[in-house]
Design a protein around this motif. Structure first.
Motif, PDB file in Angstrom:
ATOM      1  N   LEU A 247      17.521  18.875  13.403  1.00 52.88           N
ATOM      2  CA  LEU A 247      17.512  19.966  14.418  1.00 52.88           C
ATOM      3  C   LEU A 247      16.616  21.162  13.998  1.00 52.88           C
ATOM      4  O   LEU A 247      15.797  21.677  14.719  1.00 52.88           O
ATOM      5  CB  LEU A 247      18.764  20.427  14.661  1.00 52.88           C
ATOM      6  N   SER A 248      16.762  21.676  12.768  1.00 50.31           N
ATOM      7  CA  SER A 248      16.073  22.936  12.347  1.00 50.31           C
ATOM      8  C   SER A 248      14.412  22.562  12.386  1.00 50.31           C
ATOM      9  O   SER A 248      13.583  23.284  12.832  1.00 50.31           O
ATOM     10  CB  SER A 248      16.516  23.177  11.042  1.00 50.31           C
ATOM     11  N   ALA A 249      14.129  21.324  12.012  1.00 50.03           N
ATOM     12  CA  ALA A 249      12.705  20.808  11.783  1.00 50.03           C
ATOM     13  C   ALA A 249      12.139  20.663  13.208  1.00 50.03           C
ATOM     14  O   ALA A 249      10.885  21.062  13.530  1.00 50.03           O
ATOM     15  CB  ALA A 249      12.422  19.776  11.085  1.00 50.03           C
ATOM     16  N   ALA A 250      13.082  20.086  14.061  1.00 51.22           N
ATOM     17  CA  ALA A 250      12.292  20.061  15.380  1.00 51.22           C
ATOM     18  C   ALA A 250      12.072  21.172  16.066  1.00 51.22           C
ATOM     19  O   ALA A 250      11.249  21.255  16.687  1.00 51.22           O
ATOM     20  CB  ALA A 250      13.184  19.460  16.327  1.00 51.22           C
ATOM     21  N   LEU A 251      13.008  22.375  15.897  1.00 51.18           N
ATOM     22  CA  LEU A 251      13.058  23.822  16.537  1.00 51.18           C
ATOM     23  C   LEU A 251      11.677  24.353  15.800  1.00 51.18           C
ATOM     24  O   LEU A 251      11.145  25.008  16.655  1.00 51.18           O
ATOM     25  CB  LEU A 251      14.152  24.447  16.181  1.00 51.18           C
ATOM     26  N   ALA A 252      11.587  23.923  14.674  1.00 49.94           N
ATOM     27  CA  ALA A 252      10.282  24.578  14.044  1.00 49.94           C
ATOM     28  C   ALA A 252       8.823  24.207  14.587  1.00 49.94           C
ATOM     29  O   ALA A 252       7.983  24.913  14.650  1.00 49.94           O
ATOM     30  CB  ALA A 252      10.105  24.556  12.448  1.00 49.94           C
ATOM     31  N   LYS A 253       8.885  22.865  14.812  1.00 52.10           N
ATOM     32  CA  LYS A 253       7.686  22.182  15.571  1.00 52.10           C
ATOM     33  C   LYS A 253       7.568  22.515  17.000  1.00 52.10           C
ATOM     34  O   LYS A 253       6.397  22.086  17.803  1.00 52.10           O
ATOM     35  CB  LYS A 253       7.859  20.872  15.376  1.00 52.10           C
ATOM     36  N   ALA A 254       8.577  22.866  17.768  1.00 47.46           N
ATOM     37  CA  ALA A 254       8.729  22.970  19.054  1.00 47.46           C
ATOM     38  C   ALA A 254       7.502  24.010  19.597  1.00 47.46           C
ATOM     39  O   ALA A 254       7.397  25.193  18.699  1.00 47.46           O
ATOM     40  CB  ALA A 254       9.906  23.450  19.578  1.00 47.46           C
ATOM     41  N   GLU A 255       7.083  23.588  20.813  1.00 48.26           N
ATOM     42  CA  GLU A 255       6.368  24.751  21.454  1.00 48.26           C
ATOM     43  C   GLU A 255       7.046  25.669  22.176  1.00 48.26           C
ATOM     44  O   GLU A 255       8.235  25.583  22.455  1.00 48.26           O
ATOM     45  CB  GLU A 255       5.435  24.002  22.406  1.00 48.26           C
ATOM     46  N   ARG A 256       6.633  26.857  22.396  1.00 46.42           N
ATOM     47  CA  ARG A 256       7.312  28.062  22.920  1.00 46.42           C
ATOM     48  C   ARG A 256       8.112  27.354  24.190  1.00 46.42           C
ATOM     49  O   ARG A 256       9.147  28.057  24.595  1.00 46.42           O
ATOM     50  CB  ARG A 256       6.279  29.187  23.350  1.00 46.42           C
ATOM     51  N   PHE A 257       7.433  26.961  25.340  1.00 48.98           N
ATOM     52  CA  PHE A 257       7.845  26.410  26.309  1.00 48.98           C
ATOM     53  C   PHE A 257       9.017  25.555  26.219  1.00 48.98           C
ATOM     54  O   PHE A 257      10.154  25.653  26.957  1.00 48.98           O
ATOM     55  CB  PHE A 257       6.810  25.792  27.298  1.00 48.98           C
ATOM     56  N   GLU A 258       9.104  24.564  25.079  1.00 52.39           N
ATOM     57  CA  GLU A 258      10.249  23.751  24.776  1.00 52.39           C
ATOM     58  C   GLU A 258      11.356  24.358  24.472  1.00 52.39           C
ATOM     59  O   GLU A 258      12.517  24.078  24.615  1.00 52.39           O
ATOM     60  CB  GLU A 258       9.807  22.633  23.827  1.00 52.39           C
ATOM     61  N   LEU A 259      10.992  25.524  23.584  1.00 52.79           N
ATOM     62  CA  LEU A 259      12.472  26.389  22.905  1.00 52.79           C
ATOM     63  C   LEU A 259      12.777  27.243  24.287  1.00 52.79           C
ATOM     64  O   LEU A 259      14.126  27.386  24.233  1.00 52.79           O
ATOM     65  CB  LEU A 259      11.804  27.253  22.156  1.00 52.79           C
ATOM     66  N   LYS A 260      12.310  27.735  25.168  1.00 55.66           N
ATOM     67  CA  LYS A 260      12.532  27.961  26.366  1.00 55.66           C
ATOM     68  C   LYS A 260      13.537  27.315  27.261  1.00 55.66           C
ATOM     69  O   LYS A 260      14.662  27.703  27.667  1.00 55.66           O
ATOM     70  CB  LYS A 260      11.519  28.925  27.265  1.00 55.66           C
ATOM     71  N   ASP A 261      12.992  26.245  27.588  1.00 56.59           N
ATOM     72  CA  ASP A 261      13.647  25.062  28.252  1.00 56.59           C
ATOM     73  C   ASP A 261      14.969  24.669  27.507  1.00 56.59           C
ATOM     74  O   ASP A 261      15.968  24.523  28.342  1.00 56.59           O
ATOM     75  CB  ASP A 261      12.810  23.741  28.430  1.00 56.59           C
ATOM     76  N   ALA A 262      15.040  24.666  26.193  1.00 60.29           N
ATOM     77  CA  ALA A 262      16.197  24.071  25.542  1.00 60.29           C
ATOM     78  C   ALA A 262      17.077  25.691  25.670  1.00 60.29           C
ATOM     79  O   ALA A 262      18.424  25.106  25.729  1.00 60.29           O
ATOM     80  CB  ALA A 262      15.775  24.008  24.070  1.00 60.29           C
ATOM     81  N   ALA A 263      16.710  26.763  25.527  1.00 59.53           N
ATOM     82  CA  ALA A 263      17.758  27.898  25.631  1.00 59.53           C
ATOM     83  C   ALA A 263      18.224  27.985  26.840  1.00 59.53           C
ATOM     84  O   ALA A 263      19.608  28.349  26.920  1.00 59.53           O
ATOM     85  CB  ALA A 263      16.753  29.074  25.005  1.00 59.53           C
TER      86      ALA A 263
END
Length: 62
Positions: free
Chosen positions: A31-47
Protein backbone atom coordinates in the motif's frame (compact mmCIF):
# COMPACT_ATOMS: atom_id res chain seq x y z
CA UNK A 1 11.19 -7.22 14.13
CA UNK A 2 14.15 -9.49 13.98
CA UNK A 3 13.56 -12.65 11.99
CA UNK A 4 10.61 -11.25 10.02
CA UNK A 5 10.83 -10.91 6.25
CA UNK A 6 10.77 -7.36 4.91
CA UNK A 7 7.28 -7.90 3.44
CA UNK A 8 5.72 -8.21 6.91
CA UNK A 9 6.87 -4.80 8.09
CA UNK A 10 4.38 -1.97 8.20
CA UNK A 11 4.79 1.78 8.06
CA UNK A 12 3.03 3.18 11.15
CA UNK A 13 2.02 6.82 11.59
CA UNK A 14 0.35 8.46 14.59
CA UNK A 15 -1.52 11.67 13.79
CA UNK A 16 -4.16 14.03 15.10
CA UNK A 17 -3.22 13.91 18.76
CA UNK A 18 -5.72 16.12 20.58
CA UNK A 19 -8.45 15.77 23.21
CA UNK A 20 -9.91 12.84 21.25
CA UNK A 21 -6.61 10.97 21.17
CA UNK A 22 -4.43 10.03 18.24
CA UNK A 23 -5.05 8.05 15.09
CA UNK A 24 -2.75 5.20 14.14
CA UNK A 25 -2.31 4.33 10.48
CA UNK A 26 -0.52 1.07 9.64
CA UNK A 27 0.36 0.73 5.96
CA UNK A 28 1.58 -2.43 4.33
CA UNK A 29 4.64 -2.20 2.06
CA UNK A 30 2.41 -2.77 -0.99
CA UNK A 31 0.00 0.00 0.00
CA UNK A 32 2.73 2.50 0.85
CA UNK A 33 4.46 1.78 -2.49
CA UNK A 34 1.18 2.21 -4.39
CA UNK A 35 0.46 5.50 -2.63
CA UNK A 36 3.98 6.74 -3.39
CA UNK A 37 3.50 6.00 -7.11
CA UNK A 38 -0.05 7.35 -7.34
CA UNK A 39 -0.89 10.52 -9.22
CA UNK A 40 -2.42 13.43 -7.32
CA UNK A 41 -5.93 12.83 -8.71
CA UNK A 42 -5.75 9.16 -7.68
CA UNK A 43 -4.82 10.14 -4.14
CA UNK A 44 -7.70 12.63 -4.00
CA UNK A 45 -10.18 10.02 -5.28
CA UNK A 46 -8.95 7.50 -2.70
CA UNK A 47 -9.24 10.07 0.12
CA UNK A 48 -12.78 11.05 -0.87
CA UNK A 49 -13.88 7.41 -1.14
CA UNK A 50 -12.30 6.54 2.22
CA UNK A 51 -13.91 9.48 4.03
CA UNK A 52 -17.33 8.68 2.52
CA UNK A 53 -17.05 5.09 3.69
CA UNK A 54 -16.08 6.23 7.17
CA UNK A 55 -18.97 8.72 7.33
CA UNK A 56 -21.40 5.95 6.35
CA UNK A 57 -20.24 4.21 9.54
CA UNK A 58 -20.96 7.33 11.59
CA UNK A 59 -17.39 8.62 11.83
CA UNK A 60 -16.67 12.31 11.30
CA UNK A 61 -13.66 12.97 9.08
CA UNK A 62 -12.40 16.56 9.00
Amino acid sequence: MTGHPESTRFLCLVTGQNDDGGVLFALSPLLSAALAKAERFELKDAAVTWSLQRSENGEVID
